[in-house]
Design a protein around this motif. Structure first.
Motif, PDB file in Angstrom:
ATOM      1  N   GLN A 129      20.521  57.825  48.625  1.00 52.43           N
ATOM      2  CA  GLN A 129      20.654  56.374  48.666  1.00 52.43           C
ATOM      3  C   GLN A 129      19.291  55.697  48.669  1.00 52.43           C
ATOM      4  OE1 GLN A 129      22.553  54.704  52.138  1.00 52.43           O
ATOM      5  NE2 GLN A 129      21.586  56.145  53.525  1.00 52.43           N
ATOM      6  N   LYS A 130      19.310  54.467  48.205  1.00 50.89           N
ATOM      7  CA  LYS A 130      18.082  53.670  48.174  1.00 50.89           C
ATOM      8  C   LYS A 130      18.473  52.205  48.288  1.00 50.89           C
ATOM      9  CE  LYS A 130      13.683  53.299  45.768  1.00 50.89           C
ATOM     10  NZ  LYS A 130      12.857  53.742  44.647  1.00 50.89           N
ATOM     11  N   GLY A 131      17.725  51.460  49.061  1.00 48.89           N
ATOM     12  CA  GLY A 131      18.043  50.052  49.272  1.00 48.89           C
ATOM     13  C   GLY A 131      18.845  49.864  50.544  1.00 48.89           C
ATOM     14  N   ASP A 132      18.951  48.596  51.001  1.00 44.71           N
ATOM     15  CA  ASP A 132      19.605  48.367  52.296  1.00 44.71           C
ATOM     16  C   ASP A 132      20.528  47.152  52.291  1.00 44.71           C
ATOM     17  OD1 ASP A 132      17.735  46.378  52.082  1.00 44.71           O
ATOM     18  OD2 ASP A 132      16.583  46.937  53.859  1.00 44.71           O
ATOM     19  N   LYS A 133      20.928  46.721  51.107  1.00 47.15           N
ATOM     20  CA  LYS A 133      21.781  45.530  51.054  1.00 47.15           C
ATOM     21  C   LYS A 133      23.239  45.931  50.830  1.00 47.15           C
ATOM     22  CE  LYS A 133      17.951  42.549  49.708  1.00 47.15           C
ATOM     23  NZ  LYS A 133      16.870  43.561  49.808  1.00 47.15           N
ATOM     24  N   GLU A 134      23.943  45.194  50.011  1.00 47.37           N
ATOM     25  CA  GLU A 134      25.372  45.455  49.765  1.00 47.37           C
ATOM     26  C   GLU A 134      25.591  46.820  49.105  1.00 47.37           C
ATOM     27  OE1 GLU A 134      28.920  43.063  47.378  1.00 47.37           O
ATOM     28  OE2 GLU A 134      26.830  42.582  47.008  1.00 47.37           O
ATOM     29  N   PRO A 135      26.599  47.599  49.527  1.00 44.50           N
ATOM     30  CA  PRO A 135      26.791  48.939  48.976  1.00 44.50           C
ATOM     31  C   PRO A 135      27.225  48.945  47.503  1.00 44.50           C
ATOM     32  CG  PRO A 135      28.020  48.653  51.027  1.00 44.50           C
ATOM     33  CD  PRO A 135      27.544  47.308  50.605  1.00 44.50           C
ATOM     34  N   LEU A 136      26.544  49.778  46.729  1.00 42.98           N
ATOM     35  CA  LEU A 136      26.910  50.056  45.328  1.00 42.98           C
ATOM     36  C   LEU A 136      27.023  51.576  45.214  1.00 42.98           C
ATOM     37  CD1 LEU A 136      27.194  49.639  42.233  1.00 42.98           C
ATOM     38  CD2 LEU A 136      24.702  49.439  42.120  1.00 42.98           C
ATOM     39  N   ILE A 137      28.243  52.060  45.046  1.00 45.94           N
ATOM     40  CA  ILE A 137      28.485  53.505  44.988  1.00 45.94           C
ATOM     41  C   ILE A 137      28.557  53.957  43.532  1.00 45.94           C
ATOM     42  CG2 ILE A 137      30.114  55.351  45.559  1.00 45.94           C
ATOM     43  CD1 ILE A 137      30.914  53.737  48.041  1.00 45.94           C
ATOM     44  N   LEU A 138      27.794  55.003  43.193  1.00 44.28           N
ATOM     45  CA  LEU A 138      27.740  55.544  41.838  1.00 44.28           C
ATOM     46  C   LEU A 138      28.463  56.892  41.797  1.00 44.28           C
ATOM     47  CD1 LEU A 138      23.952  54.872  41.068  1.00 44.28           C
ATOM     48  CD2 LEU A 138      25.896  53.340  40.685  1.00 44.28           C
ATOM     49  N   LEU A 139      29.385  57.039  40.837  1.00 42.27           N
ATOM     50  CA  LEU A 139      30.182  58.256  40.693  1.00 42.27           C
ATOM     51  C   LEU A 139      29.916  58.884  39.332  1.00 42.27           C
ATOM     52  CD1 LEU A 139      33.558  56.763  42.019  1.00 42.27           C
ATOM     53  CD2 LEU A 139      31.898  58.114  43.335  1.00 42.27           C
ATOM     54  N   HIS A 140      29.352  60.096  39.337  1.00 44.25           N
ATOM     55  CA  HIS A 140      28.946  60.776  38.109  1.00 44.25           C
ATOM     56  C   HIS A 140      30.126  61.414  37.380  1.00 44.25           C
ATOM     57  CE1 HIS A 140      29.598  64.693  39.959  1.00 44.25           C
ATOM     58  NE2 HIS A 140      29.034  64.196  41.055  1.00 44.25           N
ATOM     59  N   GLY A 141      29.837  62.021  36.233  1.00 45.87           N
ATOM     60  CA  GLY A 141      30.857  62.651  35.399  1.00 45.87           C
ATOM     61  C   GLY A 141      31.037  64.136  35.667  1.00 45.87           C
ATOM     62  N   ASN A 142      31.898  64.763  34.894  1.00 45.78           N
ATOM     63  CA  ASN A 142      32.253  66.170  35.039  1.00 45.78           C
ATOM     64  C   ASN A 142      31.036  67.080  34.891  1.00 45.78           C
ATOM     65  OD1 ASN A 142      33.137  68.914  33.819  1.00 45.78           O
ATOM     66  ND2 ASN A 142      35.051  68.079  34.601  1.00 45.78           N
TER      67      ASN A 142
END
Length: 228
Positions: A9-22
């Motif tokens: 993770q990086k940053g400390d504001k609103e959560p942005l979740i990233l989901l990778h591929g297969n």
């Protein structure tokens, strides 16, 4: 929580979740983690059995991965997040947003599909052949077993009915490459089935976030700014 998912993770504001591929891990989003960390707390997960996350014993399915995401958000006390999913990550994001619409502030779906028929046949056929070969050797080779499980995800999953997408309440951007491995009519069906979704088709192939990050990030940022 059965397993602890690895994340960066990086940053400390609103959560942005990233989901990778297969078959990938959170490092696929290296061009997004830095870019969005100034405005968001960017969290790039490794899905169950991918990257540094353990396999665990539960089913290796898109549905289970969506359950894992719910458990992960509970563990980190994240009540609501912007979720950006790529390929199988987009499929996980759709499953999650259908079942937990109140936990999604905004949704970005990049190169997702509702079922295996959404993948162009020229891409899907080699996957099916590879899956058949890997499954044949799975009992004797741990590597073949893992390969069969990964390819099996693309052969058997996901199974999302277009009508289920009407349950998604978050502002949604559906984005893909003009030469994506997902059929364009299928991508249009996804966008058309989500209330108020925006569709963006930009030059490039399936891997636009990695290969054309400037164009991809600009499109995503413009969408997120418009809904703030």
């Amino acid at each position: 929580m059965e397993i602890a998912l690895y994340y960066q993770q990086k940053g400390d504001k609103e959560p942005l979740i990233l989901l990778h591929g297969n078959g990938q891990d959170g490092s696929y989003f290296k061009h997004q983690i830095d870019y969005f960390s100034h405005r968001y707390r960017v969290i790039a997960l490794d899905t169950r059995g991918h990257g540094k996350s353990p396999r665990g014993t539960k089913p290796f399915t898109i549905g289970q991965f969506a359950c894992d995401l719910y458990d992960f958000m509970e563990e980190l006390k994240i009540p609501k997040a912007v979720i950006l999913g790529f390929s199988d990550g987009a499929n996980i994001a759709m499953e999650f947003a259908i079942n937990h619409p109140d936990r999604v502030k905004a949704l970005i779906l990049n190169g997702g599909n509702l079922d295996p028929s959404g993948v162009k046949r020229t891409t899907q056929l080699p996957i099916e052949i590879g899956y058949g070969i890997a499954r044949r050797f799975a009992a004797k080779s741990p590597k073949a077993k893992k390969n069969a499980e990964m390819l099996g995800l693309m052969v058997h999953d996901p199974h999302i009915e277009p009508r289920e997408l009407a349950k998604i309440t978050a502002p949604t951007l559906v984005i893909c490459g003009r030469k994506d491995m997902i059929r364009e009519d299928h991508t249009r069906k996804i966008a058309g089935s989500i209330p108020g979704a925006k569709l963006s088709i930009i030059p490039g192939d399936h891997f636009i976030a990695g290969k054309r990050p400037l164009a991809f990030n600009k499109e995503v940022e413009g969408f997120l700014q418009a809904i703030r």
